[in-house]
Write an enzyme that holds these catalytic residues in place. Structure first.
Site, PDB file in Angstrom:
ATOM      1  N   CYS A 128       0.810  -1.229   0.000  1.00  0.00           N
ATOM      2  CA  CYS A 128       0.000   0.000   0.000  1.00  0.00           C
ATOM      3  C   CYS A 128       0.847   1.285   0.000  1.00  0.00           C
ATOM      4  CB  CYS A 128      -0.954  -0.002   1.188  1.00  0.00           C
ATOM      5  SG  CYS A 128      -0.260  -0.750   2.665  1.00  0.00           S
ATOM      6  N   GLN A 155       1.436   5.208   8.904  1.00  0.00           N
ATOM      7  CA  GLN A 155       0.521   4.210   8.360  1.00  0.00           C
ATOM      8  C   GLN A 155      -0.564   3.793   9.354  1.00  0.00           C
ATOM      9  OE1 GLN A 155       4.263   2.209   6.037  1.00  0.00           O
ATOM     10  NE2 GLN A 155       2.425   0.968   6.081  1.00  0.00           N
ATOM     11  N   HIS A 243      -3.038   6.062   4.839  1.00  0.00           N
ATOM     12  CA  HIS A 243      -1.600   6.202   5.072  1.00  0.00           C
ATOM     13  C   HIS A 243      -1.161   7.586   4.584  1.00  0.00           C
ATOM     14  CE1 HIS A 243      -1.546   2.050   5.990  1.00  0.00           C
ATOM     15  NE2 HIS A 243      -0.857   1.559   4.982  1.00  0.00           N
TER      16      HIS A 243
HETATM   17  N1  LIG Z   1      -4.808  -3.917   4.749  1.00  0.00           N
HETATM   18  C1  LIG Z   1      -4.125  -3.205   3.853  1.00  0.00           C
HETATM   19  O1  LIG Z   1      -4.011  -1.963   3.933  1.00  0.00           O
HETATM   20  C2  LIG Z   1      -3.447  -3.895   2.700  1.00  0.00           C
HETATM   21  C3  LIG Z   1      -2.911  -3.116   1.685  1.00  0.00           C
HETATM   22  C4  LIG Z   1      -2.254  -3.745   0.613  1.00  0.00           C
HETATM   23  C5  LIG Z   1      -2.197  -5.129   0.608  1.00  0.00           C
HETATM   24  N2  LIG Z   1      -2.724  -5.850   1.628  1.00  0.00           N
HETATM   25  C6  LIG Z   1      -2.662  -7.296   1.576  1.00  0.00           C
HETATM   26  O2  LIG Z   1      -3.968  -7.766   1.273  1.00  0.00           O
HETATM   27  C7  LIG Z   1      -4.196  -9.023   1.898  1.00  0.00           C
HETATM   28  C8  LIG Z   1      -5.478  -8.974   2.721  1.00  0.00           C
HETATM   29  O3  LIG Z   1      -5.377  -7.967   3.693  1.00  0.00           O
HETATM   30  P1  LIG Z   1      -6.458  -7.785   4.861  1.00  0.00           P
HETATM   31  O4  LIG Z   1      -5.995  -6.607   5.601  1.00  0.00           O
HETATM   32  O5  LIG Z   1      -7.858  -7.797   4.325  1.00  0.00           O
HETATM   33  O6  LIG Z   1      -6.187  -9.155   5.704  1.00  0.00           O
HETATM   34  P2  LIG Z   1      -6.993  -9.896   6.865  1.00  0.00           P
HETATM   35  O7  LIG Z   1      -7.873  -8.970   7.611  1.00  0.00           O
HETATM   36  O8  LIG Z   1      -5.980 -10.647   7.634  1.00  0.00           O
HETATM   37  O9  LIG Z   1      -7.932 -10.948   6.085  1.00  0.00           O
HETATM   38  C9  LIG Z   1      -7.390 -12.053   5.460  1.00  0.00           C
HETATM   39  C10 LIG Z   1      -8.493 -12.902   4.824  1.00  0.00           C
HETATM   40  O10 LIG Z   1      -7.854 -13.953   4.100  1.00  0.00           O
HETATM   41  C11 LIG Z   1      -8.414 -15.197   4.424  1.00  0.00           C
HETATM   42  N3  LIG Z   1      -7.352 -16.204   4.331  1.00  0.00           N
HETATM   43  C12 LIG Z   1      -6.193 -16.257   5.026  1.00  0.00           C
HETATM   44  N4  LIG Z   1      -5.468 -17.335   4.664  1.00  0.00           N
HETATM   45  C13 LIG Z   1      -6.195 -17.974   3.707  1.00  0.00           C
HETATM   46  C14 LIG Z   1      -5.996 -19.159   2.931  1.00  0.00           C
HETATM   47  N5  LIG Z   1      -4.901 -19.910   3.065  1.00  0.00           N
HETATM   48  N6  LIG Z   1      -6.940 -19.504   2.026  1.00  0.00           N
HETATM   49  C15 LIG Z   1      -8.054 -18.747   1.884  1.00  0.00           C
HETATM   50  N7  LIG Z   1      -8.313 -17.623   2.587  1.00  0.00           N
HETATM   51  C16 LIG Z   1      -7.386 -17.248   3.492  1.00  0.00           C
HETATM   52  C17 LIG Z   1      -8.943 -15.029   5.833  1.00  0.00           C
HETATM   53  O11 LIG Z   1      -9.973 -15.974   5.983  1.00  0.00           O
HETATM   54  P3  LIG Z   1     -10.884 -16.111   7.304  1.00  0.00           P
HETATM   55  O12 LIG Z   1     -11.736 -14.857   7.335  1.00  0.00           O
HETATM   56  O13 LIG Z   1     -11.695 -17.338   7.058  1.00  0.00           O
HETATM   57  O14 LIG Z   1      -9.923 -16.203   8.447  1.00  0.00           O
HETATM   58  C18 LIG Z   1      -9.430 -13.571   5.806  1.00  0.00           C
HETATM   59  O15 LIG Z   1     -10.745 -13.483   5.302  1.00  0.00           O
HETATM   60  C19 LIG Z   1      -2.916  -9.328   2.698  1.00  0.00           C
HETATM   61  O16 LIG Z   1      -2.072 -10.132   1.895  1.00  0.00           O
HETATM   62  C20 LIG Z   1      -2.285  -7.969   2.876  1.00  0.00           C
HETATM   63  O17 LIG Z   1      -0.889  -8.035   3.035  1.00  0.00           O
HETATM   64  C21 LIG Z   1      -3.375  -5.282   2.654  1.00  0.00           C
END
Ligand SMILES: NC(=O)c1ccc[n+]([C@@H]2O[C@H](COP(=O)([O-])OP(=O)(O)OC[C@H]3O[C@@H](n4cnc5c(N)ncnc54)[C@H](OP(=O)(O)O)[C@@H]3O)[C@@H](O)[C@H]2O)c1
Length: 345
Positions: A128, A155, A243
């Site tokens: 991000c 952030q 951020h």
């Molecule tokens: N947050 C940000 O600002 C941001 C910005 C850029 C990129 N990202 C990236 O985007 C991704 C998601 O971010 P987030 O903040 O939404 O994360 P999060 O709140 O941790 O949510 C992760 C989701 O992924 C699911 N999951 C985890 N492992 C899995 C697997 N092996 N197979 C299928 N589903 C799985 C989880 O399922 P359950 O609900 O069933 O546990 C949950 O719904 C991450 O890789 C993060 O690094 C995030």
């Protein structure tokens, strides 16, 4: 033409992907196939959605799958990315597992959409903080050539995911009640209500954090400048969404505040940038501003000023919604770019 769409992961990024697809009228055949680690019905993008337990057969017939799962060996794209591409889908991945792997495109559509190739249908969306910085800096780079970047980030907690947002809320309510702030060190190493933590990710070589190194390596890959000098300090601040970054740039050639603002205000030269810069009138962007409807997918830039301490130096401040342009919106724009190039089918 309508496309069959999958979404893996229903944390804040998965939720925003479903929202952005709706808002931008992305042409979807039927309902998106939404997957996570277990089956349930959940409110996502203001609707009740059936979340399926991820399984190989759910990828069959999909044209594009947006990955918003957790990272690492047991993470979503390591476990399921290849399954999706083998089933014929394009993968657009928010996670960091493959961003620096040779052969995987790392895309910010305003900067390098032409780097996609049909040979590898697994496309990565950057970190991000990197996305918003390159959207703001690339137009200036084209005009005056970036020599060196010194960036410090501010952030939001949502950058860590859903658990971090809940952890922050819990800490804030204890803080407001005058109670000792309890904290879960598996989320943030120290209490985040109300403090700033110069620690995002894990400490690596030279005592930089993984988040700081992502900004260095991902920026070089996206801008195709492998030698560009960049140094970063990433700081977690007690803000829920959005951020901000203080960016000091040294250019090869002179670039005045006036010239930089002219470039940044021109949507042809600086797609995705909105300038808010009139300090005398107290006009500068803050993290709250990127939540406003008119700014929710923009990179807001302000406080542009010449830096007299170096030759051809400029300082600027940029702000963006880490869950939207920093993640979901960027991935949906990548899918739109594939459609424009007749690649998504
Ligand atoms: N947050 C940000 O600002 C941001 C910005 C850029 C990129 N990202 C990236 O985007 C991704 C998601 O971010 P987030 O903040 O939404 O994360 P999060 O709140 O941790 O949510 C992760 C989701 O992924 C699911 N999951 C985890 N492992 C899995 C697997 N092996 N197979 C299928 N589903 C799985 C989880 O399922 P359950 O609900 O069933 O546990 C949950 O719904 C991450 O890789 C993060 O690094 C995030």
């Amino acid at each position: 033409m309508a496309f069959r769409v999958g979404v893996v992961g229903v944390g804040p990024v998965g939720d925003r992907i479903l929202r952005v697809l709706k808002e931008r009228d992305f042409s979807i055949e039927g309902a998106p196939v939404v997957m996570a680690t277990r089956e349930r019905v959940e409110m996502l993008a203001d609707e009740e959605v059936l979340v399926r337990k991820v399984a190989p057969e759910l990828f069959e017939g999909l044209d594009v799958v947006f990955f918003a799962g957790r990272e690492g060996a047991k993470g979503a794209s390591v476990e399921w990315g290849r399954v999706a591409t083998d089933a014929g889908a394009w993968v657009i991945d928010n996670g960091g597992d493959f961003r620096m792997t040779p052969g995987y495109a790392l895309i910010v559509p305003e900067v390098n959409m032409d780097a996609v190739s049909e040979e590898n249908r697994h496309i990565c969306s950057p970190n991000c903080s990197t996305i918003q910085m390159v959207v703001a800096i690339n137009p200036l780079h084209r005009a005056a050539g970036v020599k060196r970047i010194v960036v410090s980030t501010y952030q939001a907690v949502s950058g860590w995911g859903q658990r971090a947002m809940e952890e922050f809320e819990h800490q804030v309510s204890r803080y407001a009640a005058g109670e000792p702030v309890e904290f879960d060190p598996s989320v943030f190493a120290k209490p985040i209500a109300f403090d700033c933590l110069p620690h995002i990710g894990s400490f690596k070589d030279g005592l930089y954090t993984s988040e700081e190194l992502k900004m260095v390596y991902e920026t070089r890959k996206i801008m195709e400048e492998p030698e560009m000098a960049i140094t970063a300090t990433a700081v977690r601040v007690p803000v829920v969404i959005g951020h901000a970054e203080s960016v000091n740039v040294e250019f090869e050639r002179p670039l005045s505040r006036h010239e930089a603002l002219e470039i940044l205000r021109d949507p042809e030269q600086s797609p995705g940038v909105t300038v808010i810069d009139d300090p005398q009138e107290l006009q500068y962007p803050t993290q709250a501003d990127c939540l406003a409807d008119e700014h929710k997918d923009a990179v807001l830039v302000g406080r542009v000023r010449e830096d007299p301490s170096v030759e051809h130096g400029l300082n600027l401040w940029c702000v963006s919604d880490n869950l939207r342009k920093g993640a979901a919106t960027n991935t949906v724009q990548i899918a739109e770019g594939l459609i424009e190039r007749d690649l998504l089918a």
